[in-house]
Design an enzyme around this catalytic site. Structure first.
Site, PDB file in Angstrom:
ATOM      1  N   HIS A  73       0.827  -1.205   0.000  1.00 16.25           N
ATOM      2  CA  HIS A  73       0.000   0.000   0.000  1.00 16.25           C
ATOM      3  C   HIS A  73       0.864   1.259   0.000  1.00 16.25           C
ATOM      4  CE1 HIS A  73      -2.526   3.046   2.286  1.00 16.25           C
ATOM      5  NE2 HIS A  73      -3.197   2.859   1.170  1.00 16.25           N
ATOM      6  N   GLU A  76       2.094   1.862  -3.418  1.00 13.87           N
ATOM      7  CA  GLU A  76       1.018   2.443  -4.236  1.00 13.87           C
ATOM      8  C   GLU A  76       1.016   3.965  -4.109  1.00 13.87           C
ATOM      9  OE1 GLU A  76      -3.357   3.672  -3.562  1.00 13.87           O
ATOM     10  OE2 GLU A  76      -3.102   1.566  -2.994  1.00 13.87           O
TER      11      GLU A  76
END
Length: 459
Positions: A73, A76
């Site tokens: 994450h 990202e």
């Protein structure tokens, strides 16, 4: 972000509603593989002059290890922080100037990036996406700022949300060895000790064309998309990917319970049973029966749980059932709800289980079974109208290892589920030894209201 099998019905409406002129025009997706191993899937849909580009990387929470939870994450977020060719923030600015929308999402099984644009701008966003696959930069100062945003995101979505805390505790209790034990956003301690070097190493390990699937849907030509993919992604060299290990969950030997005490308005309980995931489209019939069972319980407005426990019985203010067979790892079947005044969570547990036990004893009628199947299909008709939804289905199926070409076949298998099969799975899978129960005990709110999301939580 797991997908219920019935959500895949959107891609099979051609066979079920062949009389619809709109659906009769649907064409199957075209699939290619570039020389570097990158898969390219194109779904032509010419009803509007738009296109969706999605790049799916087969990496998420399932690939993380202790001490590095949340790294997928975090990467990202860093994918929007500049490359050798584009400055920080330029990616989003350029897409916006084209009149497009873009974002990204990370889940247990994947990380995906998308742009929705007018079809003539597809080549431009394809060039941008290929650039950050190959040329991402890792600035320590930008990482220091972004990791603070991610920690605030965790506080907002989990630490300050009773249901977020409850779901996190449920997964941590249900899975002892499997990486689904960890939250996708990461444990706060891991985020506090994460470094920009961790992010860069994760990028080099996993962000390779041979670990990615490009999905393009909309008013496009498949051969033109393939040519553009070769031009921009085809020159990126393949990499040797890490050798994965199964990390199989050991057999559960008894019921597990976890309690979360947090400021909340109402108590809540979630019961989760370990159930099969879809691995073999043709052989795994129990998966389809479990999905239909979930729909019998909670698949439409007057399904059994709501009708019996909320509308008629008045025993709960909210109830639900959920099952997802499409995942890279193991899966759970959940029953959940918030008890009405005067009803305890323990009593609601018994009432929820009682609805499954009733099906195990009495089964479902053919009339109810057909009504549920009709509801499953009807609820997805308009999803077929969404180009973005079609791209999502394709990406999820590919990342789960099931193959987008099996979407229609899954629908056929769902249609073939019998009442006897629904009764059989209700009898087989809802035993105490595979059950984990998470209970929310509400603490006083003390006048607090949920805070609005902090600025900067785009991704």
């Amino acid at each position: 972000m797991k997908l219920k099998i019935r959500a895949l019905l959107a891609s099979a409406l051609l066979g079920l509603f062949a009389s619809s002129p709109m659906l009769a025009q649907a064409e199957p997706a075209r699939q290619f593989v570039l020389g570097n191993g990158m898969k390219v899937i194109v779904k032509e849909d010419r009803r509007a002059p738009t296109a969706v580009q999605m790049v799916w990387y087969k990496v998420g929470g399932i690939d993380e290890v202790n001490g590095l939870t949340g790294v997928s994450h975090a990467l990202e977020h860093m994918m929007f922080k500049g490359t050798r060719n584009h400055k920080v923030g330029e990616f989003s600015r350029l897409v916006a100037e084209l009149g497009g929308q873009e974002n990204a999402f990370t889940a247990n099984d994947f990380t995906a990036y998308f742009q929705q644009i007018e079809k003539s701008h597809l080549e431009k966003v394809m060039a941008l996406e290929a650039d950050r696959m190959a040329n991402l930069q890792f600035d320590a100062a930008e990482f220091a700022k972004e990791i603070r945003v991610i920690m605030e995101e965790r506080r907002w979505r989990t630490d300050d949300q009773p249901m977020g805390l409850l779901n996190e505790a449920l997964n941590a209790a249900a899975w002892t060895a499997h990486p689904y034990h960890h939250p996708v956003v990461g444990w706060m301690d891991d985020l506090q000790h994460m470094s920009v070097q961790d992010i860069a190493a994760w990028y080099r390990q996993w962000y390779a064309p041979n670990n990615a699937t490009l999905v393009v849907a909309g008013d496009v030509d498949a051969q033109r998309v393939l040519a553009l993919a070769r031009k921009y992604f085809g020159k990126i060299p393949a990499r040797r990917l890490p050798a994965g290990k199964p990390q199989n969950e050991p057999q559960q030997l008894g019921m597990r319970r976890v309690t979360v005490k947090a400021p909340a308005e109402n108590p809540y309980v979630v019961m989760a049973w370990k159930t099969p995931a879809l691995r073999q489209v043709e052989q795994d019939q129990d998966v389809y029966a479990l999905d239909v069972l979930s729909a019998v319980l909670d698949g439409y407005d007057n399904a059994r749980l709501s009708a019996s426990l909320v509308r008629t019985g008045g025993k709960a203010t909210a109830v639900g059932a959920s099952y997802s067979g499409v995942a890279r790892g193991p899966v759970l079947f959940t029953l959940e709800g918030s008890p009405a005044e005067g009803v305890t969570t323990a009593q609601l547990e018994g009432l929820l289980r009682g609805e499954v036990e009733r099906i195990a004893r009495e089964g479902v009628s053919e009339q109810e079974l057909q009504r549920v199947k009709t509801q499953l299909i009807a609820s997805q008709v308009y999803k077929r109208d969404s180009v973005f939804g079609q791209a999502m289905e394709i990406g999820m199926m590919e990342t789960a290892g099931l193959g987008q070409q099996n979407i229609d076949r899954i629908i056929e298998r769902l249609k073939s589920v019998t009442a006897a099969q629904v009764q059989a799975v209700a009898q087989q899978y809802f035993q105490d030894d595979t059950l984990t129960v998470a209970t929310l005990v509400p603490l006083p709110l003390a006048g607090k209201k949920p805070a609005p999301p902090p600025a900067g939580l785009l991704h």
